[in-house]
Design an enzyme around this catalytic site. Sequence first.
Site, PDB file in Angstrom:
ATOM      1  N   GLU A  53      37.072  20.410   6.055  1.00  0.00           N
ATOM      2  CA  GLU A  53      37.507  19.299   6.909  1.00  0.00           C
ATOM      3  C   GLU A  53      37.795  18.032   6.121  1.00  0.00           C
ATOM      4  O   GLU A  53      38.782  17.331   6.388  1.00  0.00           O
ATOM      5  CB  GLU A  53      36.458  19.028   7.992  1.00  0.00           C
ATOM      6  N   HIS A  96      28.224  23.018  17.614  1.00  0.00           N
ATOM      7  CA  HIS A  96      29.584  23.112  18.150  1.00  0.00           C
ATOM      8  C   HIS A  96      29.752  22.401  19.496  1.00  0.00           C
ATOM      9  O   HIS A  96      30.816  22.493  20.095  1.00  0.00           O
ATOM     10  CB  HIS A  96      29.975  24.586  18.376  1.00  0.00           C
TER      11      HIS A  96
END
Length: 329
Positions: A60, A129
């Site tokens: 990321e 998540h």
Amino acid sequence: MATVRMREALRDAMAEEMRRDESVFVIGEDVGVFQGAFKVTEGLLEEFGEKRVRDTPISENSFVGVGVGAAMAGLRPIVELMTVNFSLLALDQIVNHAAAIPYMFNGQVKVPLVIRMPGGGGHQLGPTHSHSFEALYLQVPGLLVACPSTPADGKALLKAAIRDDNPVVFIEHETLYGARGEVPEDGDEVLRFGEAAVRKEGTDVTLIGILKMAQVAEKAAKQLSHEHGIEAEVIDPRTLRPLDLDTILGSVRKTNRAVVVEEGWPHGGVGANIATLITEQAFDHLDAPIQRVTGGDVPMPYSKRLEQAAIPHEEHVVKAVLATLEGSI
């Protein structure tokens, strides 16, 4: 008007902007061949090709950095992160670079970057998540923060975000991707940032719902009206930075009570910020303390029952409204 799902509305927004402007491209994990973790980028690779729909490694910090650099060079990247939790790995690029570069360059360099990230609980994806980090990005000067709750707003806000010259954190709730709603068929409606929606008119209390909690607040308002004769006004801010504080304050000055509903944690949350702003600027209009309804002060559980216990529901909003009415001066 066409009835579409949220994921379809977001996809249509990206496709339309990519057709309109060749500088727009999509980058992220599994956005191409797999068509997105939540299928939001379905069909984009087939239409626009690998040059403009690019799969990345699981890194990321690296591919958000690519997005920042591309934006500085004149392109308009849409960076998709698989979940809002993974954005923590790219905080350096988001906070220290995307948000700060226009300031550090005295406005000579723009960063027209959109970072899309799904979050929120309800899919049993556990604590890595499923969190709600709206408050984290709300703190950062230089960022715009969008939190749409309907397909129409999702499409119109995403189109606005892609066209904006500022970096935008675009937060989508995972459980709303399948939600259906009417979206204008003419295709080019753009929603300005900083304009809240009044989802329901009311006179007794103001309900302010963030992201999915705007829908929870609407359902609670209907229950309050039907079972208790209480008419709540429901406000969906739609964007948190900039925040349409005028609409919120106008409602509170009418109803004299407020309840803020969010899925995030209770300490330092969006609701705490809004409650403080209301207290600072409309204190004399309040007939009772502001109530906050938040997610549980715990990591998001995997267990379905525990996960649901950690997420606000209509009954929690109804209880908070009754409490603020009982506490009226």
